[in-house]
Design an enzyme around this catalytic site. Structure first.
Site, short mmCIF file in Angstrom:
data_model
loop_
_atom_site.label_atom_id
_atom_site.label_comp_id
_atom_site.label_asym_id
_atom_site.label_seq_id
_atom_site.Cartn_x
_atom_site.Cartn_y
_atom_site.Cartn_z
N TYR A 35 -96.20 26.51 -13.72
CA TYR A 35 -97.55 25.95 -13.65
C TYR A 35 -98.57 27.09 -13.76
O TYR A 35 -99.53 27.03 -14.53
CB TYR A 35 -97.68 25.20 -12.33
CG TYR A 35 -99.08 24.83 -11.93
CD1 TYR A 35 -99.67 23.66 -12.40
CD2 TYR A 35 -99.83 25.67 -11.10
CE1 TYR A 35 -100.97 23.33 -12.04
CE2 TYR A 35 -101.12 25.35 -10.74
CZ TYR A 35 -101.70 24.18 -11.20
OH TYR A 35 -102.97 23.87 -10.85
N SER A 81 -83.72 43.90 -5.92
CA SER A 81 -83.50 42.72 -5.12
C SER A 81 -82.30 42.98 -4.19
O SER A 81 -81.81 44.11 -4.13
CB SER A 81 -83.22 41.59 -6.09
OG SER A 81 -82.97 40.45 -5.39
N LEU A 82 -81.84 41.96 -3.51
CA LEU A 82 -80.68 42.15 -2.63
C LEU A 82 -79.57 41.20 -3.05
O LEU A 82 -79.84 40.05 -3.38
CB LEU A 82 -81.06 41.81 -1.19
CG LEU A 82 -81.88 42.81 -0.41
CD1 LEU A 82 -82.47 42.17 0.83
CD2 LEU A 82 -81.01 43.99 -0.01
N GLU A 111 -81.24 43.85 9.88
CA GLU A 111 -82.66 43.45 9.92
C GLU A 111 -82.80 41.96 9.60
O GLU A 111 -81.88 41.35 9.11
CB GLU A 111 -83.45 44.24 8.86
CG GLU A 111 -83.37 45.73 9.04
CD GLU A 111 -83.90 46.50 7.84
OE1 GLU A 111 -84.64 45.93 7.02
OE2 GLU A 111 -83.57 47.69 7.73
N LYS A 113 -84.23 39.05 7.20
CA LYS A 113 -84.67 38.92 5.80
C LYS A 113 -85.91 38.04 5.81
O LYS A 113 -85.83 36.83 6.02
CB LYS A 113 -83.56 38.33 4.93
CG LYS A 113 -83.95 38.32 3.47
CD LYS A 113 -82.78 38.06 2.59
CE LYS A 113 -83.10 38.07 1.12
NZ LYS A 113 -84.44 37.70 0.73
N GLU A 171 -92.61 43.43 3.15
CA GLU A 171 -92.83 42.02 2.87
C GLU A 171 -94.17 41.59 3.42
O GLU A 171 -94.51 41.93 4.56
CB GLU A 171 -91.70 41.25 3.58
CG GLU A 171 -91.14 40.11 2.85
CD GLU A 171 -90.45 40.45 1.54
OE1 GLU A 171 -90.18 41.62 1.23
OE2 GLU A 171 -90.20 39.47 0.80
N CYS A 409 -63.97 19.82 -28.99
CA CYS A 409 -63.09 20.01 -30.15
C CYS A 409 -61.76 19.26 -30.00
O CYS A 409 -60.89 19.35 -30.87
CB CYS A 409 -62.82 21.49 -30.38
SG CYS A 409 -61.81 22.23 -29.08
N CYS A 430 -63.94 26.11 -31.34
CA CYS A 430 -64.55 24.99 -30.62
C CYS A 430 -66.06 25.12 -30.84
O CYS A 430 -66.66 26.14 -30.50
CB CYS A 430 -64.20 25.08 -29.14
SG CYS A 430 -65.18 23.98 -28.10
S1 IVH Z 1 -84.51 45.93 1.55
C1 IVH Z 1 -83.79 47.94 -2.14
N1 IVH Z 1 -84.95 44.56 3.73
O1 IVH Z 1 -85.82 40.34 -0.06
C2 IVH Z 1 -83.45 46.86 -1.21
N2 IVH Z 1 -85.60 43.58 1.66
O2 IVH Z 1 -84.20 38.96 -2.00
C3 IVH Z 1 -84.44 45.77 -1.12
N3 IVH Z 1 -86.66 41.38 1.87
O3 IVH Z 1 -86.70 42.44 -2.77
C4 IVH Z 1 -85.32 45.87 0.02
N4 IVH Z 1 -86.58 41.26 4.07
O4 IVH Z 1 -88.52 41.85 -0.99
C5 IVH Z 1 -85.07 44.58 2.39
N5 IVH Z 1 -85.32 43.50 5.75
C6 IVH Z 1 -85.43 43.50 4.43
C7 IVH Z 1 -86.01 42.44 3.71
C8 IVH Z 1 -86.07 42.51 2.32
C9 IVH Z 1 -86.97 40.65 2.95
C10 IVH Z 1 -86.94 40.97 0.48
C11 IVH Z 1 -87.28 42.11 -0.44
C12 IVH Z 1 -86.24 42.04 -1.52
C13 IVH Z 1 -85.85 40.59 -1.45
C14 IVH Z 1 -84.50 40.31 -2.06
#
Ligand code: IVH
Length: 583
Positions: A35, A81-82, A111, A113, A171, A409, A430
Site C-alpha cells: 500500500y 537479520s536474525l 535478550e 526480541k 529497536e 507430466c 516435466c
Molecule cells: S541483534 C546482527 N538483538 O530483530 C544481529 N536484534 O528479526 C541482529 N531485534 O534485525 C541484531 N530485538 O532489528 C538483535 N535483542 C535483539 C533484538 C533484535 C529485536 C530485531 C533486529 C533484527 C531483527 C531480526
C-alpha cells in the site's frame, strides 16, 4: 500523456479501494508495504506531472506524507537479520555445536526480541552523523531529521571512553499503553488505525510532517553495534551493552549471560510466562554468543550472523474450513499439498491457504476437504494448519488421496530418500518443473534479469518457443511480438536485456543452475574454490565437496547427482559458451 493520466487515475482508484476496506471493513487487501509503495508511486507521478495533481488525491490526506524524499545511505557494516526458529529444540543444536567447537565455558547473552523497527545510528566524535532504517540491510532511509520523535536517543554520547566512530543498532518501539491511547487519536491523522505497534512506529518515523502528538512517543533500546573504531574495543557483547548504557543509551533490563543450557531454557520459559505483562511488544528471545572475538571467527551468512539465533513465540490461532487441496510441483520436483480454506483475518492480514508439507502430515492431521481446522501463522508470517477440530462424521467430508502420478507430466511419483516427500523425477521433462527451473535461472541471485516472471515463462514454454534457459538468450522480438497477451514494450525490454547479457559471476551461475539446496550463500562458499568451469565439473564427480567448509554429504551428493547426467554437462558447457562466467 493520456496514458499517465490514466495510470494516476487507476492508482487513486486502487488506493481508495484499499483504504475503504482497511478503514471501514477492517480488511487488509494488501500488506502495508505494498500500500505504501502504491502511494509513493502516486505521489511521485503527481509531482512529476503536476497538471494531473489534485487536492482530492489520497496523497493529500494528512498522514500520507510519503517518504520518497528520504535519502538512502549505506550502513558501514550491513544491518543483518536474525535466524529465527519456533521451537526451542533448534537452540539445542546451536548450543551444542558451538560448545563443542569452542570451549565448555562459552557464555551466551540472552535478550528479548523486541518487535519494533530497527535503527542504525552512526556517531563520530560523540555526535550523530545519521540515523538509518534497516532498508535492505545494506542501505537504509536516512531519517535523521525525524529522530526527535524518539524520547531517549542520545544526541551526544557521554563519557571519556567513547569510540571515535560507532554504529549503534537497536529497536525503536512504542509502549503498549501509549499505543492504545495514540491509536484513537491517530486515526484522524493517518486516516487509518494501526493493527500493531510496529506499523505505528514505522509510520511515525517516516512521516515528513510531524505532529506534537508524536513528540517523544517512541523509545530506543540498543541491542548491538556495527562498525566501531578503534576496532577490538569490545570483548564481551553483554559488557559492550553495559558500556553503551554509560554512553547514554537505554538497554534492556532483561539481558542476561548464561553458560548452562537449562538456564537459557528457563529464561525462555520465564519470558513466555510474563510477556503479556511487559509494556512493549516482544516476539521471542535472542541468544547470542557473548565473546565478540568468537563472534568474529564464526561470521555471518548474507542474511544473518551465525553466532546468534532467535527463538520466537507462537501466536494467534483461528478456525476456518478447508475448501480444497491442490498439489504443487516445486522446482526440484517435490510435490507439496497446499490447503485452500475460507479466508481468515490475522490482525489485518488475510490468509487463504497453507502448505500441508507432505503426505505424512496430511495423514497425521487426519485432514479432509470440509474439515474445520485451526490455523496459525508461524512467526506471524507462514500460515500453518495446527489441527483438525471437527469430527469426520459428515458425508460432505472428502478424504484426500495423495496423487500417485505427477499432476503435470503424469510420470510415476517416487518417495525421496528421507521417505517423507513424493517427487516427480522427470526434471526438465516435466513442464511444470521446467518453467520453474527457467524462472530460477533468471531470478535475482541468478542472472538477475527483471521482467522475466512466471507468466512470461508460462507462455513461452507452452508455445514451445523456449525449452530451457539457454533458449531464452536466442529469443527475437519478431516471434514474440506476434504473441497475444504480451506487452510489446516489456517484450522489447526483456529481449534487449537478454541479448546484452554476458557477464555472470560463477557463484550466480552456480546458484542459477538450481541444484537442490544450493542457495546463494552456499554458492559463494563453493565458488571461491574454483577457477574454471572445467575444474568445477571435474571436481564434482571425482572429489568430495564435504572438504569445503559448510558442505555436508547431502549437498555434495546433490551436486554429484546433477553432474553425473551427461545432458547437464552438455547444457552447462553450452551456457558457458554463451555467457562469460567470471571466476
Ligand atoms: S541483534 C546482527 N538483538 O530483530 C544481529 N536484534 O528479526 C541482529 N531485534 O534485525 C541484531 N530485538 O532489528 C538483535 N535483542 C535483539 C533484538 C533484535 C529485536 C530485531 C533486529 C533484527 C531483527 C531480526
Amino acid at each position: 500523456m493520456k496514458n499517465i493520466k490514466n495510470v494516476i487515475k487507476n492508482l487513486r482508484k486502487k488506493i481508495k479501494l484499499y483504504e475503504y476496506f482497511y478503514n471501514v471493513l477492517n480488511i487488509s487487501l494488501v500488506p502495508d508495504h505494498k500500500y505504501d509503495k502504491l502511494l509513493e508511486k502516486l505521489s511521485f507521478l503527481e509531482k512529476k506531472f503536476s497538471k494531473y495533481d489534485s487536492i482530492n488525491s489520497p496523497t493529500k490526506k494528512i498522514g500520507n506524507n510519503f517518504s520518497n524524499s528520504f535519502k538512502l545511505n549505506n550502513h558501514i557494516l550491513p544491518l543483518l537479520s536474525l535466524e529465527s526458529f519456533y521451537k526451542i529444540d533448534y537452540f539445542y543444536n546451536f548450543y551444542d555445536f558451538f560448545k563443542k567447537k569452542y570451549h565448555k565455558n562459552l557464555d551466551f547473552c540472552c535478550e528479548l526480541k523486541i518487535d519494533g523497527v530497527a535503527l542504525n545510528i552512526l556517531y563520530k566524535d560523540n555526535l550523530i552523523v545519521h540515523a538509518l532504517t534497516r532498508g535492505n540491510g545494506y542501505s537504509g532511509e536516512n531519517i535523521t531529521n525525524n529522530i526527535n520523535v524518539i524520547k531517549n536517543l542520545p544526541k551526544k554520547l557521554l563519557g571519556k571512553n567513547v569510540p571515535k566512530v560507532l554504529e549503534v543498532r537497536g529497536e525503536v518501539f512504542i509502549f503498549k499503553s501509549d499505543f492504545f491511547n495514540l491509536n484513537k487519536n491517530l486515526s484522524n491523522i493517518f486516516k487509518k488505525s494501526f493493527s500493531n505497534t510496529r506499523n505505528i512506529v514505522s509510520g511515525i518515523l517516516r512521516r515528513k510532517k510531524n505532529s506534537k502528538l508524536f513528540n517523544k512517543k517512541l523509545f530506543f533500546v540498543a541491542h548491538s553495534i556495527g562498525y566501531v573504531y578503534p576496532s577490538n574495543r569490545f570483548k564481551s557483547h553483554y559488557f559492550m551493552l553495559k558500556e553503551l548504557q554509560t554512553f547514554g543509551f537505554c538497554i534492556n533490563k532483561y539481558n542476561y549471560v548464561y553458560k548452562q543450557k537449562y538456564k537459557i531454557i528457563n529464561f525462555f520459559k520465564k519470558i513466555l510466562l510474563i510477556k503479556e505483562k511487559i509494556n512493549f511488544d516482544i516476539d521471542g528471545i535472542v541468544i547470542k554468543i557473548d565473546s565478540i572475538n568468537i563472534q568474529k571467527k564464526i561470521g555471518n551468512t548474507s542474511k544473518f550472523p551465525k553466532w546468534a539465533i532467535a527463538i520466537k513465540f507462537n501466536t494467534q490461532k483461528l478456525v476456518t474450513k478447508i475448501l480444497s487441496i491442490n498439489f504443487k510441483i516445486g522446482r526440484t520436483g517435490v510435490i507439496t499439498p497446499v490447503a485452500r480454506f475460507v479466508p481468515v483475518n490475522f490482525s489485518g492480514v488475510i490468509v487463504k491457504n497453507a502448505s500441508l508439507y507432505n503426505k505424512n502430515n496430511i495423514e497425521s492431521l487426519k485432514i479432509s476437504v470440509g474439515s474445520n481446522v485451526l490455523v496459525k501463522r508461524k512467526g506471524n508470517v507462514i500460515p500453518k494448519i495446527v489441527k483438525v477440530i471437527s469430527k469426520k462424521n459428515d458425508k460432505s467430508f472428502k478424504k484426500i488421496f495423495f496423487p500417485k502420478f505427477c499432476p503435470s507430466c503424469s510420470s510415476k511419483l517416487v518417495l525421496n530418500r528421507s521417505k517423507k516427500l513424493y517427487m516427480c523425477i522427470n526434471r526438465v521433462f516435466c513442464k511444470s518443473q521446467k518453467k520453474k527451473i527457467i524462472l530460477h535461472f533468471f531470478s535475482k541471485h541468478g542472472c538477475n534479469i527483471k521482467g522475466i516472471g512466471p507468466r512470461t515463462i508460462e507462455i513461452l514454454v507452452n508455445k514451445k518457443i523456449v525449452n530451457n534457459s539457454l533458449d531464452m538468450f536466442n529469443l527475437n522480438e519478431k516471434t514474440l511480438l506476434n504473441i497475444k497477451n504480451f506487452n510489446k514494450k516489456s517484450i522489447i525490454k526483456i529481449v534487449k536485456k537478454l541479448n546484452s547479457f554476458k557477464n555472470i559471476y560463477f557463484y550466480n551461475f552456480l546458484y542459477a543452475l538450481g541444484i537442490p539446496e544450493i542457495g546463494i550463500s552456499l554458492s559463494k562458499n563453493i565458488a571461491k574454490n574454483f577457477k574454471s568451469i572445467e575444474e568445477f565439473i571435474y571436481f564434482s564427480y571425482n572429489c568430495n565437496f564435504t572438504k569445503i567448509d559448510n558442505i555436508g554429504k547431502k549437498i555434495s551428493n546433490n551436486i554429484y547427482s546433477f553432474f553425473i547426467l551427461k545432458r547437464n554437462i552438455i547444457y552447462v558447457k553450452e551456457l558457458s559458451r554463451k555467457l562469460k562466467i567470471i571466476f
